[in-house]
Design an enzyme around this catalytic site. Structure first.
Site, short mmCIF file in Angstrom:
data_model
loop_
_atom_site.label_atom_id
_atom_site.label_comp_id
_atom_site.label_asym_id
_atom_site.label_seq_id
_atom_site.Cartn_x
_atom_site.Cartn_y
_atom_site.Cartn_z
N HIS A 56 5.83 -7.35 1.56
CA HIS A 56 5.50 -6.19 2.39
C HIS A 56 4.00 -6.15 2.64
CE1 HIS A 56 4.99 -4.51 -1.68
NE2 HIS A 56 4.38 -3.44 -1.17
N HIS A 58 1.43 -4.05 2.05
CA HIS A 58 0.39 -3.39 1.23
C HIS A 58 -0.67 -4.38 0.76
CE1 HIS A 58 3.16 0.27 0.22
NE2 HIS A 58 2.55 0.40 1.38
N ASP A 60 -2.29 -4.79 -1.93
CA ASP A 60 -2.16 -5.42 -3.24
C ASP A 60 -1.03 -6.47 -3.26
OD1 ASP A 60 -0.36 -3.16 -3.07
OD2 ASP A 60 0.07 -3.44 -5.20
N HIS A 61 -0.55 -6.84 -2.06
CA HIS A 61 0.45 -7.91 -1.94
C HIS A 61 0.00 -8.99 -0.96
CE1 HIS A 61 3.53 -5.72 -4.29
NE2 HIS A 61 2.69 -4.74 -3.98
N HIS A 114 10.45 1.24 0.28
CA HIS A 114 9.05 1.38 -0.12
C HIS A 114 8.16 1.27 1.13
CE1 HIS A 114 5.51 0.90 -2.69
NE2 HIS A 114 5.22 -0.24 -2.08
N ASP A 133 7.89 -4.58 -4.38
CA ASP A 133 7.83 -3.21 -4.93
C ASP A 133 9.12 -2.45 -4.67
OD1 ASP A 133 5.26 -3.77 -5.71
OD2 ASP A 133 4.28 -2.39 -4.31
N HIS A 171 4.73 -5.47 -10.26
CA HIS A 171 3.86 -4.62 -11.09
C HIS A 171 4.38 -4.50 -12.52
CE1 HIS A 171 1.25 -2.96 -7.89
NE2 HIS A 171 2.32 -3.06 -7.12
FE FE Z 1 2.33 -2.98 -4.93
ZN ZN Z 2 3.55 -1.71 -2.32
#
Ligand code: FE
Ligand code: ZN
Length: 241
Positions: A56, A58, A60-61, A114, A133, A171
């Site tokens: 996805h 985001h 942090d990905h 998400h 996530d 995570h």
């Molecule tokens: Fe994440």
């Molecule tokens: Zn995420």
């Protein structure tokens, strides 16, 4: 020979997964939050990163996408249905598409909830699924762009996989998720037993993932929710737990 799957912990609680096929030499990075640690780990093992698979949009990905691509020329596969662009994406995929690592096939699943276009990569022959996530150990992702109904559908679909399937999430949230799972089901002996192990592991700063589908069926309050309404209530409660 089986795939080698290595966890690279980055940022405060992200896990980036390096997936290496020793036959072809193909090496995939799943959801590179950052680039430096991921490239260092690949180099330490003598692996050349050939692909990135994103679940996805985001940061942090996908934060490491461009730097890793610039350094390696790797090919980036990501979700086609996202509201925000995936940096450097070469191949947009969705439900029914496949990605390949060496001779193995990953089935792409649409699991929006998400984010609006979130996908998962399921490798039946490796007994592994990369869920980003969507599903966490004893938890699920927050509903930023999707609905409780979509997350319920995703949880029910994941629950149908073989119990031994290894679940690679993005995570380390297990301690917090498990405290909530105990609140929901104080009499669930599987949750109590798992939390005893999780507390020991986390006190030693050891990881608690990958998990398995069987373990999630027994302990995950979102996979165990019996209706959309029950999942919605639990998700809202967990947001402020
Ligand atoms: Fe994440
Ligand atoms: Zn995420």
């Amino acid at each position: 020979m089986a795939l080698e799957i290595v966890r690279v912990p980055v940022l405060s609680d992200n896990y980036v997964w390096l997936v290496h096929d020793p036959v072809s030499g193909d090496t995939v990075v799943v959801d590179p939050a950052t680039s430096d640690e991921v490239q260092a780990e690949a180099a330490r093992r003598g692996w050349t990163i050939s692909q990135i698979w994103n679940t996805h949009w985001h940061g942090d990905h996908v934060g490491g996408n461009e730097a890793i691509k610039a350094a390696t020329g790797c090919r980036i596969t990501g979700p086609k249905g996202e509201a925000e662009p995936i940096p450097g994406m070469d191949m947009a995929v969705g439900e029914g598409d496949i990605a390949r690592i060496g001779g193995l096939t990953a089935q792409v699943w649409d699991v929006p909830a998400h984010t609006g276009g979130h996908i998962a990569y399921y490798l039946p022959d490796a007994g592994a699924i990369f869920v980003g996530d969507t599903l966490f150990a004893m938890g699920c992702g927050r509903l930023f762009e999707g609905s409780p109904a979509q997350m319920f559908t995703a949880m029910q679909r994941l629950a149908q996989l073989p119990g031994e399937t290894a679940v690679y999430c993005a995570h380390e949230y297990t301690l917090s998720n498990g405290r909530y799972a105990l609140h929901v089901e104080p009499d669930n002996a599987a949750v109590t037993a798992r939390m005893a192990e999780v507390e020991i592991a986390r006190a030693a700063n050891e990881p608690t993932v990958p998990t398995t589908i069987a373990l999630e069926r027994a302990t995950n309050p979102f996979m165990r929710a019996g209706s959309i309404e029950e999942l919605a209530k639990r998700r809202a409660e967990k947001d402020n737990f």
